[in-house]
Structure formats: structure tokens, C-alpha cells
Design a protein around this motif. Structure first.
Motif, PDB file in Angstrom:
ATOM      1  N   GLY A   1       0.807  -1.212   0.000  1.00 17.31           N
ATOM      2  CA  GLY A   1       0.000   0.000   0.000  1.00 17.31           C
ATOM      3  C   GLY A   1       0.838   1.259   0.000  1.00 17.31           C
ATOM      4  O   GLY A   1       1.862   1.337   0.672  1.00 17.31           O
TER       5      GLY A   1
ATOM      6  N   THR B   1       2.276   3.475   3.323  1.00  8.96           N
ATOM      7  CA  THR B   1       2.428   2.583   4.467  1.00  8.96           C
ATOM      8  C   THR B   1       3.899   2.580   4.897  1.00  8.96           C
ATOM      9  O   THR B   1       4.778   2.958   4.111  1.00  8.96           O
ATOM     10  CB  THR B   1       1.938   1.161   4.129  1.00  8.96           C
ATOM     11  OG1 THR B   1       2.661   0.689   2.997  1.00  8.96           O
ATOM     12  CG2 THR B   1       0.444   1.157   3.829  1.00  8.96           C
TER      13      THR B   1
ATOM     14  N   SER C   1       0.680  -1.031  -7.047  1.00  8.99           N
ATOM     15  CA  SER C   1      -0.031  -1.182  -5.784  1.00  8.99           C
ATOM     16  C   SER C   1      -1.524  -1.238  -6.056  1.00  8.99           C
ATOM     17  O   SER C   1      -2.011  -0.636  -7.014  1.00  8.99           O
ATOM     18  CB  SER C   1       0.281  -0.024  -4.844  1.00  8.99           C
ATOM     19  OG  SER C   1      -0.301  -0.251  -3.573  1.00  8.99           O
TER      20      SER C   1
ATOM     21  N   ASN D   1      -4.046   0.375  -5.217  1.00 12.62           N
ATOM     22  CA  ASN D   1      -4.503   1.695  -4.778  1.00 12.62           C
ATOM     23  C   ASN D   1      -5.078   2.388  -6.009  1.00 12.62           C
ATOM     24  O   ASN D   1      -4.885   1.913  -7.124  1.00 12.62           O
ATOM     25  CB  ASN D   1      -3.349   2.543  -4.231  1.00 12.62           C
ATOM     26  CG  ASN D   1      -2.892   2.121  -2.853  1.00 12.62           C
ATOM     27  OD1 ASN D   1      -1.768   1.679  -2.671  1.00 12.62           O
ATOM     28  ND2 ASN D   1      -3.743   2.275  -1.858  1.00 12.62           N
ATOM     29  N   ASP D   2      -5.715   3.525  -5.813  1.00  9.47           N
ATOM     30  CA  ASP D   2      -6.242   4.238  -6.975  1.00  9.47           C
ATOM     31  C   ASP D   2      -5.182   5.159  -7.577  1.00  9.47           C
ATOM     32  O   ASP D   2      -4.142   5.422  -6.974  1.00  9.47           O
ATOM     33  CB  ASP D   2      -7.538   4.993  -6.639  1.00  9.47           C
ATOM     34  CG  ASP D   2      -7.356   6.175  -5.719  1.00  9.47           C
ATOM     35  OD1 ASP D   2      -6.621   7.118  -6.084  1.00  9.47           O
ATOM     36  OD2 ASP D   2      -7.965   6.170  -4.631  1.00  9.47           O
TER      37      ASP D   2
ATOM     38  N   VAL E   1      -4.123   8.308  -5.516  1.00 11.13           N
ATOM     39  CA  VAL E   1      -3.266   7.989  -4.372  1.00 11.13           C
ATOM     40  C   VAL E   1      -1.843   7.720  -4.858  1.00 11.13           C
ATOM     41  O   VAL E   1      -0.866   8.205  -4.277  1.00 11.13           O
ATOM     42  CB  VAL E   1      -3.817   6.782  -3.581  1.00 11.13           C
ATOM     43  CG1 VAL E   1      -2.791   6.252  -2.589  1.00 11.13           C
ATOM     44  CG2 VAL E   1      -5.098   7.161  -2.861  1.00 11.13           C
TER      45      VAL E   1
ATOM     46  N   TRP F   1       1.434   9.854  -3.827  1.00  6.19           N
ATOM     47  CA  TRP F   1       2.576   9.180  -3.200  1.00  6.19           C
ATOM     48  C   TRP F   1       3.847   9.431  -4.010  1.00  6.19           C
ATOM     49  O   TRP F   1       4.902   9.684  -3.456  1.00  6.19           O
ATOM     50  CB  TRP F   1       2.271   7.692  -3.063  1.00  6.19           C
ATOM     51  CG  TRP F   1       3.201   6.927  -2.189  1.00  6.19           C
ATOM     52  CD1 TRP F   1       3.771   7.346  -1.015  1.00  6.19           C
ATOM     53  CD2 TRP F   1       3.670   5.601  -2.406  1.00  6.19           C
ATOM     54  NE1 TRP F   1       4.557   6.348  -0.488  1.00  6.19           N
ATOM     55  CE2 TRP F   1       4.513   5.262  -1.326  1.00  6.19           C
ATOM     56  CE3 TRP F   1       3.448   4.669  -3.402  1.00  6.19           C
ATOM     57  CZ2 TRP F   1       5.130   4.034  -1.216  1.00  6.19           C
ATOM     58  CZ3 TRP F   1       4.059   3.436  -3.285  1.00  6.19           C
ATOM     59  CH2 TRP F   1       4.897   3.129  -2.212  1.00  6.19           C
TER      60      TRP F   1
ATOM     61  N   ALA G   1      -1.431   2.077 -10.729  1.00  5.59           N
ATOM     62  CA  ALA G   1      -2.547   1.797  -9.833  1.00  5.59           C
ATOM     63  C   ALA G   1      -3.291   0.574 -10.351  1.00  5.59           C
ATOM     64  O   ALA G   1      -3.671   0.520 -11.517  1.00  5.59           O
ATOM     65  CB  ALA G   1      -3.479   2.999  -9.780  1.00  5.59           C
TER      66      ALA G   1
ATOM     67  N   GLY H   1      -6.281  -0.594  -9.032  1.00  7.58           N
ATOM     68  CA  GLY H   1      -7.359  -0.318  -8.098  1.00  7.58           C
ATOM     69  C   GLY H   1      -8.226  -1.498  -7.718  1.00  7.58           C
ATOM     70  O   GLY H   1      -8.535  -1.688  -6.547  1.00  7.58           O
TER      71      GLY H   1
ATOM     72  N   GLY I   1      -7.142  -3.682   5.140  1.00  7.38           N
ATOM     73  CA  GLY I   1      -7.057  -2.972   3.865  1.00  7.38           C
ATOM     74  C   GLY I   1      -7.705  -3.705   2.716  1.00  7.38           C
ATOM     75  O   GLY I   1      -7.759  -3.205   1.605  1.00  7.38           O
TER      76      GLY I   1
ATOM     77  N   ARG J   1      -4.780  -6.706  -1.344  1.00  7.42           N
ATOM     78  CA  ARG J   1      -3.501  -6.010  -1.520  1.00  7.42           C
ATOM     79  C   ARG J   1      -2.565  -6.886  -2.332  1.00  7.42           C
ATOM     80  O   ARG J   1      -2.788  -8.086  -2.493  1.00  7.42           O
ATOM     81  CB  ARG J   1      -2.835  -5.722  -0.162  1.00  7.42           C
ATOM     82  CG  ARG J   1      -3.609  -4.813   0.743  1.00  7.42           C
ATOM     83  CD  ARG J   1      -3.666  -3.421   0.182  1.00  7.42           C
ATOM     84  NE  ARG J   1      -4.456  -2.556   1.046  1.00  7.42           N
ATOM     85  CZ  ARG J   1      -4.364  -1.263   1.061  1.00  7.42           C
ATOM     86  NH1 ARG J   1      -3.521  -0.645   0.274  1.00  7.42           N
ATOM     87  NH2 ARG J   1      -5.116  -0.549   1.858  1.00  7.42           N
TER      88      ARG J   1
END
Length: 156
Positions: free
Chosen positions: A42, A45, A74, A76-77, A80, A84, A97, A99, A117, A120
Motif C-alpha cells: 500500500g 504505508t 499497488s 490503490n487508486d 493515491v 505518493w 494503480a 485499483g 485494507g 492487496r
């Protein structure tokens, strides 16, 4: 699980760069190139932000000098991953991403973290040439060594 000699699964990714929002397929991103794809559980993190991504940021020029493109994956969207990337000064790395986790699942490297979460990616890194995996390093749960930038630089 994907293994050495396998072709990376076909997937469409959306990512954001200084030039805006882009969409590209696995074939467009990885075809005809030597790449390292490293996956983190993530964005933002602790281990991912303090060690995994920063190691690749520091060594990005060394990978580039070897003709290797870097990708961070990752579940994630896109927004994000872009935030990052900016927070980590990681402009030399394409942030992918995943997602819904389709690519991560197709690799056989997804894990369910439950209420922590949800779906992942396991922590891993791979080298691929023209879309074919030539090296794969999957970390044991809670570990961070095999997929580090230093370890992967030795494999390219």
C-alpha cells in the motif's frame, strides 16, 4: 503464481504524470523493454514509504543506465499513487494503480488483509524483458529484502 518464463498478463492501466492522465496496456508499457516492476502492499504505508519506494528512487539512475524502466505497482487508486509519487519525489518511476487488483490477481500475487485494507499485493519485484518474466522475487510475509532496489539491481 506467475513464474520465470511466463508472459505478463494483459491489463490496462491508468496513471498520472506531469503531462496528465494516461492509459496504456501491459503490452504498451512493457513490450520491447527491460523493466522492473516492484509491488507494495500500500502507498503511504511504513515499509513501503520508508524503504521500498525510496530505495528505487535513490537507485533510479543506475537502473536507467542499464536500460531498465521502473514501475511501482499497488492496489490503490490512480490519485493515491500520484500523490505518493509526488510525496516521495519518485518522478523517475511510473506508478501503476491496480485499483481493483485485476493485474495483481492475474499474477497470482494478491493477498487478502481483511479489515486492515482488503485486497492487496504481496510485496514482490520482477524483471521482465519484452513482457516475459526473467526474474521474480516474492517476499515472505512481513519481510523486505528480496524485492529491494539493491537486490533487483543485481538481477538486471
Amino acid at each position: 503464481m506467475i513464474k520465470t518464463g511466463d508472459r505478463l498478463p494483459e491489463q490496462e492501466f491508468t496513471f498520472i504524470t506531469d503531462g496528465g492522465k494516461h492509459t496504456a496496456t501491459s503490452a504498451e508499457l512493457f513490450g520491447g523493454k527491460k523493466v522492473v516492476i516492484f509491488a507494495v502492499p500500500g502507498a503511504f504505508t511504513p515499509t513501503c514509504s520508508q524503504a521500498h519506494l525510496p530505495g528505487f528512487v535513490v537507485l533510479a539512475d543506475q537502473f536507467k543506465s542499464k536500460g531498465v524502466d521502473l514501475f511501482c505497482l499497488s492496489v490503490n487508486d490512480t490519485f493515491v499513487m500520484r500523490a505518493w509519487q509526488q510525496a516521495q519525489n519518485a518522478g523517475a518511476i511510473t506508478m501503476l494503480a491496480d485499483g481493483a487488483g485485476h493485474f495483481t490477481r492475474a499474477l497470482g500475487l494478491a493477498k487478502d488483509t481483511g479489515d486492515f485494507g482488503g485486497l492487496r499485493a504481496q510485496r514482490f519485484a520482477l524483471v521482465a524483458e519484452d513482457g516475459v518474466v526473467t526474474a521474480l522475487q516474492v517476499e515472505a510475509p512481513g519481510q523486505f529484502e528480496l524485492s529491494s532496489a539493491e537486490a533487483m539491481l543485481k538481477l538486471v
